[in-house]
Structure formats: structure tokens, C-alpha cells
Design a protein around this motif. Sequence first.
Motif, short mmCIF file in Angstrom:
data_model
loop_
_atom_site.label_atom_id
_atom_site.label_comp_id
_atom_site.label_asym_id
_atom_site.label_seq_id
_atom_site.Cartn_x
_atom_site.Cartn_y
_atom_site.Cartn_z
N ASP A 46 -5.04 -2.86 -2.24
CA ASP A 46 -5.36 -3.38 -0.77
C ASP A 46 -6.02 -4.76 -0.84
OD1 ASP A 46 -6.47 -3.58 1.70
OD2 ASP A 46 -7.90 -1.82 1.42
N SER A 82 -9.70 -4.09 -6.01
CA SER A 82 -8.43 -3.46 -5.84
C SER A 82 -7.26 -4.64 -6.30
CB SER A 82 -7.94 -2.99 -4.52
OG SER A 82 -6.68 -2.54 -4.52
N ARG A 94 0.68 -1.32 0.02
CA ARG A 94 0.17 -0.06 0.01
C ARG A 94 0.91 1.23 -0.03
NH1 ARG A 94 -4.28 -0.45 4.78
NH2 ARG A 94 -2.41 -1.46 5.76
#
Length: 273
Positions: free
Chosen positions: A68, A74, A43
Motif C-alpha cells: 500500500d 508497507s 494491492r
Amino acid sequence: MSILDKFSLKDKVIVITGGTGILGKSFVRAVAEAGAKVCIIGRSQEKIDERVEQAKSLGAEAIGVIADVMNEQSVHEAKESILKAFGTIDGLINAVGGNIPGATIGDDQNIFDNKIQDTIKAIELNLYGTIIPTMILGQVIAEKGIGAIINISSLAASRPLTRVLGYTVAKHGIDGFTKWMSTELALRYGDKVRVNAIAPGVFLTEQNRALLTNPDGTYSPRAQKFINGTPYQRLGDPSELEGTLVYLLSEASAFVSGETVFVDGGFNSWCGV
């Protein structure tokens, strides 16, 4: 194929979630030195860039992807980025995890005063943070019919550790998920798709040094309990996970699946006498 060739990861595309963490650093080094193409998911762009440079300095091709792992969309986007760069995925290391301060019960705290929501967050981070990328990134491995998935378990899944309820529950879940997934993938996709877990012992790192040592460098009471319960009579070093990791990712472990391998200096085996 020689035995040395079986341990090689040459040109294999290995994805490491949580590759920016403490264990991730050792994992990146291990797979890069074994010849893999490395994809680091994290991240923090700054930390990802550090790990990419680490892998490249060891002669590996490497990319980093911001994602994430708790967010399905994501992870789907990360998968597309990986496939665009390397075309496939041969191995997945689910290294996202850890504990949450609010989920740790203090020595002087009533266990029923535990912060339930923080405990749930710890379970979600460790368990869902393994399940979600496995179901999305692991699909590539399954459908090509060959590859390996490595999850990170813990001593807490075998020997319940005091004070860390959420972490303990999650790691039990990871062991169960590892066995379930290894069975389903083998039955549905064949005998070249493997799922295993590594259960690290207690490792002394810069991240946990303040918890495990006193200001004068001596071990904290909790750290000393771990040492007393370990036949090796010491804490581990993250680099000591690297050989097991490469073994489980490589063809050297072709008939190994559904296992949790302890790398703990004998802690899990010892009765203390």
C-alpha cells in the motif's frame, strides 16, 4: 553508445507502483519490451500475477509485491523485497492515482456541497501516493547516483478541468514535487539522477468507457468537449504513452529533468482557434 542503445532499458530494474491499473498495463509492456527487469507493486495479488505473467510473456524477468503506497512501513517492506530479488532499483514509475467518485462534483451540484473528506482523499491518493514511494524507493536511486523517477501528472495541472477539485489540486502538487525533487536530487546526488513527469491526455479505456461514451457508442458531451479541444480530434490510447515513458527512463533523456511532458494530441497547446 549508439542512439538505439541509449533507448534500451536492458537489465535495468524498473519499479511500477499502480502497475495493476489501466495505464500500468501499458507501462509494464513498455519496460518489458525495452529489456528491463520489472517489479510490479499493487494491492491485488490476482492482478499482480496477471501483470507478472504479461511481463514474462515478453521475455522479461518480473516479480510482484503486495504493498500500500499510502503506508510508509508497507513501502519499506516492498523495498526490501525488491532489493532481495534484484539488488537495486534503476527506475521508479509512480502510476498510483485516479479520482474518487465522492470527490467529483456533479453538473447539477452546488460546488460548496462538495464532499470535503472525499476531496482530501483524492488529494492524498494522487499526491501522497507519489511522494511516499519516491522518498522511500527513490532513495535507492539517489544513493547509487544514477536512475530515473517518473511521476504521472495531468492536463488538470495545466488547464483546470471542471468538477474534479481534489484531482486538480493533487496534480498541481505533483508538478511542483517533480520540479522540487529534480532540483534537490541533482544538486545533492549529481547529474545522472533525473525526475520527470508525464501528463497524459484523455484516453479511452474500458474503465472509463461508460463515462466517455453513450450506450450507442457515440461520445458523451464531456468527451466531445475534450475532442473539440484537441487538434488531433480524437481521444488517446494508453499505448501512446509508452514511447515517452521509455525515453524518460532511458539514457536518451540524460539531460532532461524537472519536466512535465504532455502526451495529449496537442490539447495543452491549442487555443481553440
